[in-house]
Design a protein around this motif. Structure first.
Motif, PDB file in Angstrom:
ATOM      1  N   HIS A   1       0.823  -1.217   0.000  1.00 32.82           N
ATOM      2  CA  HIS A   1       0.000   0.000   0.000  1.00 32.82           C
ATOM      3  C   HIS A   1       0.855   1.265   0.000  1.00 32.82           C
ATOM      4  O   HIS A   1       0.378   2.333   0.370  1.00 32.82           O
ATOM      5  CB  HIS A   1      -0.916   0.012   1.225  1.00 32.82           C
ATOM      6  N   ALA A   4      -0.455   4.383  -1.726  1.00 36.02           N
ATOM      7  CA  ALA A   4      -1.902   4.257  -1.880  1.00 36.02           C
ATOM      8  C   ALA A   4      -2.593   5.217  -0.917  1.00 36.02           C
ATOM      9  O   ALA A   4      -2.149   5.420   0.211  1.00 36.02           O
ATOM     10  CB  ALA A   4      -2.349   2.828  -1.613  1.00 36.02           C
ATOM     11  N   HIS A   6      -5.053   6.522   1.763  1.00 36.61           N
ATOM     12  CA  HIS A   6      -5.807   5.935   2.851  1.00 36.61           C
ATOM     13  C   HIS A   6      -6.523   7.028   3.623  1.00 36.61           C
ATOM     14  O   HIS A   6      -6.187   8.206   3.523  1.00 36.61           O
ATOM     15  CB  HIS A   6      -4.897   5.132   3.798  1.00 36.61           C
ATOM     16  N   ARG A   8      -7.784   8.033   7.519  1.00 36.43           N
ATOM     17  CA  ARG A   8      -7.572   7.665   8.911  1.00 36.43           C
ATOM     18  C   ARG A   8      -8.272   8.646   9.841  1.00 36.43           C
ATOM     19  O   ARG A   8      -8.583   9.780   9.468  1.00 36.43           O
ATOM     20  CB  ARG A   8      -6.084   7.631   9.245  1.00 36.43           C
ATOM     21  N   VAL A  25      -8.024   3.179  10.230  1.00 34.46           N
ATOM     22  CA  VAL A  25      -7.439   3.478   8.921  1.00 34.46           C
ATOM     23  C   VAL A  25      -8.121   2.603   7.877  1.00 34.46           C
ATOM     24  O   VAL A  25      -8.308   1.398   8.094  1.00 34.46           O
ATOM     25  CB  VAL A  25      -5.918   3.201   8.904  1.00 34.46           C
ATOM     26  N   CYS A  26      -8.510   3.219   6.761  1.00 32.98           N
ATOM     27  CA  CYS A  26      -9.156   2.477   5.666  1.00 32.98           C
ATOM     28  C   CYS A  26      -8.427   2.756   4.362  1.00 32.98           C
ATOM     29  O   CYS A  26      -7.982   3.882   4.108  1.00 32.98           O
ATOM     30  CB  CYS A  26     -10.616   2.888   5.523  1.00 32.98           C
ATOM     31  N   TYR A  27      -8.303   1.712   3.542  1.00 35.95           N
ATOM     32  CA  TYR A  27      -7.694   1.839   2.216  1.00 35.95           C
ATOM     33  C   TYR A  27      -8.758   1.511   1.163  1.00 35.95           C
ATOM     34  O   TYR A  27      -8.951   0.341   0.827  1.00 35.95           O
ATOM     35  CB  TYR A  27      -6.509   0.881   2.064  1.00 35.95           C
ATOM     36  N   SER A  29     -10.478   0.615  -2.142  1.00 33.38           N
ATOM     37  CA  SER A  29      -9.934  -0.062  -3.323  1.00 33.38           C
ATOM     38  C   SER A  29     -10.146   0.723  -4.611  1.00 33.38           C
ATOM     39  O   SER A  29      -9.490   0.486  -5.617  1.00 33.38           O
ATOM     40  CB  SER A  29     -10.567  -1.452  -3.471  1.00 33.38           C
ATOM     41  N   SER A  37     -15.886   3.271   2.578  1.00 32.48           N
ATOM     42  CA  SER A  37     -14.879   3.373   3.631  1.00 32.48           C
ATOM     43  C   SER A  37     -15.326   4.342   4.720  1.00 32.48           C
ATOM     44  O   SER A  37     -15.181   4.069   5.922  1.00 32.48           O
ATOM     45  CB  SER A  37     -13.541   3.832   3.047  1.00 32.48           C
ATOM     46  N   GLY A  93      -4.477   0.375  -5.961  1.00 36.95           N
ATOM     47  CA  GLY A  93      -5.344   1.161  -5.097  1.00 36.95           C
ATOM     48  C   GLY A  93      -5.531   2.574  -5.619  1.00 36.95           C
ATOM     49  O   GLY A  93      -5.159   2.897  -6.752  1.00 36.95           O
ATOM     50  N   ARG A  95      -4.700   6.411  -5.964  1.00 39.27           N
ATOM     51  CA  ARG A  95      -3.499   7.247  -5.856  1.00 39.27           C
ATOM     52  C   ARG A  95      -3.760   8.620  -6.456  1.00 39.27           C
ATOM     53  O   ARG A  95      -4.731   8.818  -7.175  1.00 39.27           O
ATOM     54  CB  ARG A  95      -2.314   6.593  -6.579  1.00 39.27           C
TER      55      ARG A  95
END
Length: 270
Positions: A1, A4, A6, A8, A25-27, A29, A37, A93, A95
């Motif tokens: 990641h 990527a 995220h 938070r 914290v979430c990533y 997709s 998220s 992910g 960006r």
């Protein structure tokens, strides 16, 4: 990641990862999933995070309850905001298309990330339709535009015929919010269903609640809604309401009907 994007929690970011509450914290997709998220963060993290002040939690709860009562573009807001910031989907992910340090204040998305140009919407109403119905009904239907059924319409508070409606089936959507967040899109499967008075009520209720519908339009709708009974009698007795919706139905499905006739003609040829 690495690199990527995220999301938070602002309040517990100083804590070590192992002692933060879940979903700190979430990533996402994809840009589209930023909404999910944030929804997960609200439901699972914000209520258990010990670092979020009490007044913030209370306000979040109030706003979440309020958001259930009004139709608008909640889901689309996160997508639009992400794209405006220059976020793009990649196989690794979400960006930035350009590093934040290289962006200017008047950042414009690259052409490759821009939304494709869509053809102009086919008109649902014509001036010669105005005399067929009340001012209220004509004004109400002026707030709608042509749309087509998508896989996303199978979820949320939209069509009642989700399971057997084909992708691409014509329907109506609010021209102000474009039916985001699962509301304001309707796919009647027959002329009879389109002409039902219940359809009018559903559209009216949406317009009054829609956060993107201008206040002057809402006020005009309320005024004409109160006075609609004075006009309705004579026009409905002549069947002009049915004729009005028959025209809308033909404009919605004219292209579809034409394609079907062509296919039938081709199938009948030796």
């Amino acid at each position: 990641h690495i690199r990527a994007i995220h999301i938070r929690c602002l309040h517990c970011r100083w804590r070590k990862p192992q002692i933060r509450a879940e979903r700190a914290v979430c990533y996402p997709s994809s840009i589209k999933n930023i909404y999910h998220s944030m929804e997960t963060w609200q439901r699972r993290h914000s209520i258990v995070c010990e670092d979020i002040p009490g007044w913030v939690k209370k306000r979040l709860t109030e706003l979440m309850k309020l958001s259930r009562s009004f139709a608008g573009g909640r889901r689309q807001y996160w997508t639009d905001a992400g794209m405006k910031l220059g976020l793009v989907d990649t196989k690794h992910g979400v960006r930035f298309s350009i590093p934040p340090s290289d962006r200017t204040t008047n950042y414009q998305r690259p052409l490759s990330c821009a939304s494709p140009q869509t053809p102009p919407k086919r008109a649902l109403l014509a001036e010669e339709d105005r005399h067929l119905v009340t001012k209220y009904l004509f004004l109400l239907m002026e707030q709608m535009q042509l749309c087509h059924f998508t896989e996303e319409d199978r979820t949320g508070g939209r069509s009642k015929v989700k399971d057997n409606t084909k992708v691409g089936f014509p329907g109506l959507e609010c021209k102000h919010c474009r039916g985001k967040a699962g509301f304001g899109r309707y796919f009647p499967n027959s002329l009879d269903n389109l002409a039902l008075a219940n359809s009018d009520r559903n559209i009216y209720n949406h317009m009054i609640k829609c956060r993107r519908c201008p206040q002057e339009v809402k006020s005009a709708l309320r005024r004409s809604h109160r006075g609609r009974c004075i006009e309705e009698g004579s026009k409905n007795r002549r069947g002009s309401r049915r004729k009005f919706f028959d025209r809308i139905w033909n404009r919605l499905h004219g292209e579809t009907l034409l394609c079907s006739l062509v296919k039938d003609d081709e199938n009948e040829r030796p």
